[in-house]
Design a protein around this motif. Structure first.
Motif, short mmCIF file in Angstrom:
data_model
loop_
_atom_site.label_atom_id
_atom_site.label_comp_id
_atom_site.label_asym_id
_atom_site.label_seq_id
_atom_site.Cartn_x
_atom_site.Cartn_y
_atom_site.Cartn_z
N ILE A 179 0.84 -1.20 0.00
CA ILE A 179 0.00 0.00 0.00
C ILE A 179 0.88 1.25 0.00
CG2 ILE A 179 -1.85 -1.21 1.22
CD1 ILE A 179 -1.10 0.40 3.72
N ASN A 223 -1.82 -4.68 -0.49
CA ASN A 223 -2.92 -4.13 -1.29
C ASN A 223 -4.01 -5.17 -1.55
OD1 ASN A 223 -2.78 -1.38 -1.95
ND2 ASN A 223 -1.08 -1.75 -3.35
N HIS A 256 -3.89 -8.35 -4.34
CA HIS A 256 -2.55 -8.93 -4.53
C HIS A 256 -2.55 -10.43 -4.24
CE1 HIS A 256 1.79 -8.94 -4.90
NE2 HIS A 256 1.91 -9.52 -3.72
#
Length: 902
Positions: free
Chosen positions: A446, A460, A463
Motif C-alpha cells: 500500500i 494491497n 494482490h
C-alpha cells in the motif's frame, strides 16, 4: 567505555551466573541470558515491558531517570528491578547508547499461547536477538540521517597499522593500511562511533593518541581475535567465500582488523548475517592525510564545540537526500590525492553546473527518494518493516525516473555526461530482477504502510485472493454479528447486545432482570448460558460460536498471510542487497555532485586546476564559512591572493604573515587550507582562480588548546603538534602555523619560531603560511631564498583602528595590541596606562633585539627598564612635609585625593 554511574550503597547486586533451586523459571532464563552478555545491560522482554534486574536495573534507573523497584529475592536479598514499555524502547536505547553503554535485547521467541501448549507452567522461550552498541545502530530513530555511523577496528602487525571500518546501517566496508605515524589521521577521517582495539595494544601510548583523536567509544577485544589465521576464517565466513583474494591483496594488519569487525558482528547481531559490500581497499596514498588536530582546527565536518552547524560541511551542503548528505560528508572528510580521480569528480560537478534545468529536475527527482541503503540493511538483518519496503520501492522508482531523465543527455555526442555521471547512470538502470521487485512492491504494497509488519494491513487488496477472502470475513464480521444480534432479539424478545472479550469470544449479553425467563428455559432453548455477573447474564448460540471461530481464524489467517508476504519480500531484498546497495550509492553520488554544483552557482565558486606540481596559486580566494556569515549580515567580504610554490622557482614556498590581532591572519591561514580540502574533494572553490599541485598531507596549527587530562599545557600541546609537522611534512604538504612559540618566554618563543620556520623552509620544503607577532621573523625574507613577507593591513583613524582584512606584500610595522584592547572594551584607564608603558618601552628598546647574525641574540644585556611612576607618585614625592604650613598641607591633601580619583 561506559559512562560512570553512581550506584546506591547496597549488597552485591550482580546475579550469580547459575540459578539455584529456589530460582523461578523466568529468573533462571534471565540469569542464563545475562551470563552470555555480562558486560551489557539486558533488556528482558516480559509482555508489554522490557524488565531490567540486579545491577542493570540500578544503572538504568540512574541513567534514564526511571523508577527503581524490586521483585522477589535472590539468595535472600531483594532483586532490584526497573522497566520500560516496549513501544518506548528506541528512546531509552538512544539515551543509553549516547552514554556509551552496550544493551542486549532479550526477546520472547514465541507467543504465550504456544508456551501453554507445553503445559500451563511452561515459560515462554526467550533469547538475545541483538546487542546494541554505538557502532552497530541501524534504526532511523537512533541514527543521524545525514551522518554516517561507523564501527572501526584497529590492528598492528609487523610494524604496520590498519583501520577497518563498517557502516552497518548502509553495508559499506573500508580497509586502510598505513604506517604507524599515519594511524591517527586514517582513523579520524572516518569519525567512528565505536573503535575495537586488541587489549594488548592498550598500553601503546602512540595508539592512545590516535584513539583519543577518533572521538569514538573504545571497546577492548581479546588479542586472540586479531590473530591473522582466525581473523581470515571469520571474514571469509562473514562473506560466504573460501578466500579473500577476490577482494584484493590485504596486508596482515588489515586482515586482523577485518577479523575483529567480523567477530564483533557475530556477537552483536546474534548470528544474523548483515548485507555487506566487499571491503574497499584504500591505501595511504589514496587520500589527503589530515591529522585530528588539523581536522579540529579547520572545523571541516564539526566545529571545535563538536557541532555540525558552522563547519565547512554545513556551509556547503546542498544535498536533498540523506544518502547524498553522507556521501558529501565522506568526500569532504577524506579528500583525494590522485589528480586523475579529483578531476573526474570536478568534471561531474562542472557538467551539472552547466545544465541548470537538468540539475533542477535531477534534484526534484531525488527529493522523492528514500534511504535505500539503510532500508536494505535493516531488511537483510530482519529488523525492517513495511516502511523499509516502501523505501526500496521509492528508490527503485526514482532510479527508473532518473535513467529516463538522463536518456537524452547520454546521447549527446559532443557534451555527454562525464565518466563519473555515466557510472552512476549505469547503476541506476534496473535489471530484470530489480524491475520485477519494483513491480511486485508497486502492485502489492500500500502507499503508506505501517511501521511494524505485525500490525498487518500493508498488502494491497487484489494482490493475494486468499488474503482478500480472509479479510472479507474478518472485516464483514460487524455486519454479520449485527444481523445475528437482531435475529436473537426478535426470537427471544430480550434486548440482547453482542459483546466480545479475549476469554469468551463473542457472546450475547442482557441485564439480569431481562434474562430471568431464558435462565428458566429448558435444554431445548437455542440460548446457552455462559456466565452470570452481578448485573448481566451472558449467553451464546451454536451459530454464534461457529461464527466466533470463523472470525477469529480469519483474523489470524489474514495476519499470517501478510506476514508470509512480508517475509517473501524481505528475503528478496536480502538476496538483491548487492545491486540495491549499488543503486543507493549511485543516487547518493549524483546528489553529492549536484549539491556541489548548486553551491558553486550560489557563491560563484570556480573550478580549480589540479595537477601533480608543487604549485599553490589562489587569486581572490575567500573563506567559505566566514564569507557566508559576513554576507548574511549584509557586509562585504574582502578576498585575498596567495601564491606559494614548493619548487621555489621564482615563487616563495614560505610566507611570514604579520599584522595586528583581529586583522584576519587566522582567517587567511584557514581559508587557504580549506581551499585545499575543497579542491581535492572534487569541489569548486570560492575564488577567482586557483591552481593546486596535489597536497599529500595537510597541517594546521591555529589556535590554542590544552589537554589537562593527559597533563599537557597549552604550550606543550603546541609543541607536540609542531613536532608532528616537522617530522611528517614533505615537499608536497601544505602547512599553516599561527603564533608558534607564544606560550613561553619571549626569547624562547622567538627562538623556537625562528628555528621552526628555517626547518620548514630548508628541510621539509613544504608550502607554508607562518603567521606570527614576532616581527623579527620578517628578516628571514633577506636570509632565506624562498621566503616572502605578507601582512594583514590596518589603519589608525582618529585614534581608532580600522582593519582592512587585506593580505599585502611586506611586513607589518607594529601589532596594534593596545588599540585592539580598546576595541575589546578594556577600561580606558588601563588602555591609557598601557600606551604610556608601550611608549617608554619602545623608546628604550635595546640593540639586543638585532638578528643580523646567528645565534639570534647578541650578548648585549638589555638594560633594566626605568621604574615607571604615576602622577600620584610624582605628587607625593614632591611634597616636603617640614616646609608646609597647615593650610598648604590641607591643599596638598585635596590635590592628592583628586589625583587618586583620576
Amino acid at each position: 567505555m561506559n559512562a560512570p554511574i553512581a550506584h546506591p550503597p547496597q549488597a552485591d547486586l550482580k546475579p550469580d551466573a547459575k540459578a539455584d533451586s529456589g530460582t523461578t523459571p523466568v529468573m533462571a532464563q534471565f540469569l542464563a541470558a545475562k551470563a552470555d552478555q555480562p558486560d551489557a545491560i539486558l533488556f528482558f522482554r516480559m509482555g508489554d515491558f522490557y524488565e531490567l534486574f540486579f545491577d542493570d536495573a540500578v544503572k538504568a534507573a540512574a541513567a534514564l531517570g526511571i523508577t527503581l523497584t524490586k521483585r522477589g529475592k535472590h539468595h535472600g536479598e531483594d532483586i532490584p528491578m526497573a522497566g520500560v514499555p516496549v513501544h518506548a524502547l528506541d528512546g531509552y536505547l538512544a539515551r543509553l547508547i549516547r552514554m556509551g553503554f552496550k544493551v542486549a535485547i532479550c526477546e520472547q521467541l514465541e507467543a504465550p499461547a504456544e508456551a501453554k501448549k507445553r503445559g500451563h507452567k511452561a515459560v515462554v522461550h526467550r533469547g538475545v536477538v541483538r546487542v546494541v552498541t554505538p557502532g552497530t545502530l541501524t534504526e532511523d530513530s537512533l541514527l543521524d540521517a545525514r551522518g554516517a555511523n561507523r564501527l572501526a577496528a584497529v590492528a598492528i602487525r609487523k610494524g604496520r597499522a590498519a583501520v577497518a571500518v563498517v557502516e552497518l546501517s548502509a553495508g559499506a566496508v573500508d580497509s586502510v593500511a598505513c604506517d604507524l605515524g599515519d594511524l591517527g589521521a586514517a582513523l579520524a577521517a572516518f569519525r567512528p562511533s565505536e573503535v575495537l582495539v586488541p587489549d594488548r595494544l592498550f598500553s601503546d601510548e602512540t595508539l592512545k593518541g590516535a584513539l583519543d583523536g577518533s572521538g569514538g567509544v573504545v571497546q577492548a577485544m581479546p588479542q586472540a581475535l586479531a590473530e591473522p589465521v582466525g581473523a581470515r576464517d571469520r571474514v571469509q565466513r562473514l562473506y560466504g567465500v573460501s578466500a579473500l583474494d577476490g577482494f584484493g591483496a590485504f596486508e596482515e594488519a588489515e586482515v586482523s582488523a577485518l577479523g575483529l569487525i567480523a567477530a564483533y558482528l557475530e556477537t552483536t547481531q546474534a548470528g544474523k548475517i548483515p548485507a555487506l559490500a566487499p571491503p574497499r581497499r584504500s591505501g595511504e596514498s589514496g587520500f589527503l592525510a589530515i591529522d585530528p588536530a588539523t581536522r579540529l582546527s579547520l572545523e571541516i565536518d564539526r566545529t571545535q564545540r563538536g557541532e555540525r552547524d558552522g563547519s565547512l560541511l554545513h556551509c556547503i551542503d546542498r544535498s536533498v537526500t540523506s544518502g547524498g548528505a553522507r556521501a558529501l560528508a565522506e568526500r569532504i572528510s577524506r579528500p583525494l590525492r590522485d589528480p586523475t580521480a579529483i578531476n573526474a569528480g570536478l568534471d561531474a560537478v562542472e557538467w551539472l553546473l552547466e545544465r541548470r534545468d537538468l540539475r533542477r529536475d535531477l534534484r526534484d527527482g531525488l527529493r522523492s527518494s528514500a534511504d535505500v541503503a539503510r532500508a536494505t540493511s535493516r531488511l537483510a538483518l530482519g529488523r525492517g518493516g513495511p516502511r523499509d519496503l516502501a523505501a526500496i520501492r521509492s528508490g527503485l522508482t526514482t532510479a527508473q525516473g532518473l535513467a529516463g531523465l538522463f536518456a537524452a543527455a547520454t546521447r549527446d555526442p559532443l557534451a555527454g555526461p562525464p565518466a563519473r555521471v555515466l557510472a552512476c547512470l549505469d547503476r541506476l538502470t534496473l535489471d530484470a530482477e530489480l524491475s520485477h521487485l519494483l513491480a511486485d512492491l508497486g502492485d502489492g504494497l500500500i502507499e503508506e504502510p505501517p511501521h511494524l509488519a505485525r500490525d498487518g494491513g500493508f498488502v494491497n487488496p487484489g494482490h493475494r485472493p486468499e488474503l482478500d477472502a480472509a479479510r472479507t470475513l474478518r472485516d464483514d464480521s460487524r455486519r454479520v454479528v449485527a444481523d445475528l444480534e437482531a435475529r436473537a432479539v426478535a426470537e427471544s424478545g430480550v434486548a440482547f447486545k453482542v459483546r466480545h472479550n479475549a476469554v469468551l469470544g463473542y457472546f450475547l449479553e442482557a441485564s439480569a432482570k431481562a434474562a430471568e425467563g431464558l435462565l428458566r428455559a429448558g435444554p431445548d432453548s437455542p440460548f446457552i448460558h455462559r456466565q452470570t455477573l452481578a448485573n448481566q447474564v451472558r449467553f451464546t448460540t451454536v451459530e454464534l460460536s461457529e461464527l466466533d471461530a470463523k472470525i477469529s481464524q480469519a483474523g489470524h489467517r489474514a495476519l499470517a498471510m501478510e506476514g508470509e508476504t512480508f517475509e517473501a519480500w524481505r528475503r528478496e531484498v536480502a538476496r538483491l542487497a548487492g545491486p540495491l546497495q549499488g543503486l543507493a550509492e549511485a543516487l547518493a553520488e549524483l546528489d553529492a555532485h549536484a549539491a556541489l554544483a548548486e553551491w558553486a552557482e550560489e557563491v560563484g565558486a570556480v573550478r580549480p586546476v589540479v595537477d601533480d606540481s608543487l604549485c599553490f596559486d589562489v587569486e581572490a580566494g575567500r573563506h567559505p564559512v566566514v564569507e557566508a556569515a559576513v554576507t548574511a549580515q549584509g557586509d562585504p567580504y574582502t578576498p585575498n591572493n596567495c601564491r606559494l610554490a614548493g619548487d621555489g622557482q621564482g615563487v616563495s614556498r614560505l610566507s611570514i604573515v604579520t599584522g595586528p590581532n583581529m586583522a584576519g591572519k587566522s582567517t587567511f591561514l584557514r581559508q587557504n587550507a580549506l581551499l585545499v580540502v575543497l579542491a581535492q574533494a572534487g569541489a569548486f572553490v570560492p575564488a577567482r582562480a586557483m591552481r593546486l599541485g596535489v597536497v599529500d598531507r595537510l597541517f594546521s596549527r591555529v589556535g590554542a588548546g590544552d589537554d589537562l587530562a593527559r597533563g599537557r599545557s597549552t604550550f606543550m600541546m603546541e609543541m607536540v603538534e609542531t613536532a608532528a609537522i616537522l617530522t611528517q611534512a614533505t615537499p608536497h604538504s601544505f602547512v599553516v602555523l599561527d603564533e608558534i612559540g607564544r606560550g613561553t618566554a619571549t626569547y624562547d618563543g622567538l627562538a623556537i619560531a625562528w628555528a621552526t620556520a628555517e626547518a620548514l623552509h630548508e628541510t621539509n620544503r613544504a608550502r607554508t603560511l607562518f603567521a606570527t607577532h614576532y616581527h623579527e621573523l620578517a628578516r628571514l625574507e633577506e636570509r632565506l631564498d624562498h621566503v616572502c613577507n605578507l601582512s594583514m593591513k590596518a589603519r589608525e583613524w582618529n585614534g581608532d583602528l580600522v582593519f582592512l582584512h587585506e593580505a599585502a606584500p611586506g611586513a607589518a610595522d607594529r601589532s596594534y595590541g593596545v588599540q585592539v584592547a580598546k576595541l575589546a572594551g578594556v577600561p580606558s584607564a588601563v588602555v591609557g596606562r598601557a600606551r604610556e608603558v608601550l611608549e617608554r618601552l619602545e623608546s628604550e628598546k635595546a640593540a639586543a633585539a638585532r638578528l643580523d647574525d646567528l645565534p639570534l641574540f647578541a650578548a648585549v644585556a638589555e638594560p633594566a627598564p626605568t621604574p615607571m611612576s604615576s602622577a600620584l607618585d610624582d605628587a607625593v614625592a614632591a611634597i616636603d612635609p617640614d616646609e608646609l604650613t597647615p593650610r598648604e598641607a590641607l591643599e596638598a591633601l585635596y590635590r592628592l585625593k583628586n589625583l587618586a580619583k583620576a
